[in-house]
Design an enzyme around this catalytic site. Structure first.
Site, mmCIF file in Angstrom:
data_model
loop_
_atom_site.group_PDB
_atom_site.id
_atom_site.type_symbol
_atom_site.label_atom_id
_atom_site.label_comp_id
_atom_site.label_asym_id
_atom_site.label_seq_id
_atom_site.Cartn_x
_atom_site.Cartn_y
_atom_site.Cartn_z
ATOM 1 C CG HIS A 68 -5.597 -2.286 -1.830
ATOM 2 N ND1 HIS A 68 -4.541 -2.779 -1.123
ATOM 3 C CD2 HIS A 68 -5.426 -0.952 -1.319
ATOM 4 C CE1 HIS A 68 -3.769 -1.999 -0.532
ATOM 5 N NE2 HIS A 68 -4.402 -0.808 -0.603
ATOM 6 C CD GLU A 69 -6.618 1.279 -4.550
ATOM 7 O OE1 GLU A 69 -6.715 2.358 -3.827
ATOM 8 O OE2 GLU A 69 -5.627 0.901 -4.576
ATOM 9 C CB CYS A 82 -1.027 0.135 1.377
ATOM 10 S SG CYS A 82 -1.887 1.263 1.320
ATOM 11 C CG HIS A 138 -7.259 2.943 0.725
ATOM 12 N ND1 HIS A 138 -6.593 3.081 1.836
ATOM 13 C CD2 HIS A 138 -6.430 2.137 -0.213
ATOM 14 C CE1 HIS A 138 -5.380 2.427 1.613
ATOM 15 N NE2 HIS A 138 -5.334 2.038 0.371
HETATM 16 ZN ZN ZN Z 1 -3.444 0.965 -0.177
#
Ligand code: ZN
Length: 182
Positions: A151-152, A109, A155
């Site tokens: 993953h995004e 990340c 966030h």
């Molecule tokens: Zn990340």
């Protein structure tokens, strides 16, 4: 284009709530410039995706830009994406793990770029989102792009990949990762 400073793990901006964008906000000069600057920044640092909280903005916007990087030399090309107000439709939170096909792979990340670890995630997802023009898309994504989407989107919900790790013993420094895994 402007290089954006990356927020780092520990900054509350990575854990805060992210606001949805309206179509008129998406089409504003301010957001269009942010998108261009995010694409510029992610290439500079050899990332494959970047979410707005990682550049200090608590809004539901992320970009995906999968290309070969020094630590991922064999990635297949994938079209650039802007994902705004995304929602994962499948698998739903209520699907049992037996119904889901999962994959385990290494993640890193840009908000803590010296660490790698393995994360198990659904191998395929169906996601709904708006693009940079405010147009709605419903798309089924599989394999590595599905991992980057998840993953995004994490966030944009205030999560980072280490929150998703089942085996913390796979955590390693970038130096060990390059020596042992790449
Ligand atoms: Zn990340």
């Amino acid at each position: 284009m402007q290089y954006l400073l990356l927020t780092q793990l520990g900054d509350p901006v990575l854990r805060a709530k992210n606001k949805k964008l309206s179509v008129s906000e998406i089409r504003s000069n301010k957001i269009q410039k942010l998108i261009a600057d995010m694409f510029y920044t992610v290439r500079k640092v050899h990332g494959v995706g970047l979410a707005a909280p990682q550049v200090g903005k608590n809004i539901q916007l992320a970009i995906i830009d999968i290309q070969e990087t020094p630590t991922r030399p064999n990635l297949k090309p994938y079209p650039k994406k802007v994902i705004i107000n995304p929602r994962i439709i499948e698998p739903t939170g209520t699907s049992t793990s037996a119904q889901q096909k999962t994959a385990t792979d290494w993640e890193g990340c840009l908000s803590f770029n010296t660490i790698r670890g393995t994360v198990t995630r659904p191998n395929s997802i169906t996601v709904e989102y708006l693009d940079e023009h405010g147009t709605k898309h419903t798309e089924t994504v599989s394999g590595f792009p599905a991992r980057v989407f998840q993953h995004e989107i994490d966030h944009l919900r205030g999560f980072v990949f280490i929150d998703r790790m089942k085996d913390m013993r796979t955590l390693m420094t970038l130096e060990e990762f390059i020596n042992r895994i790449v």
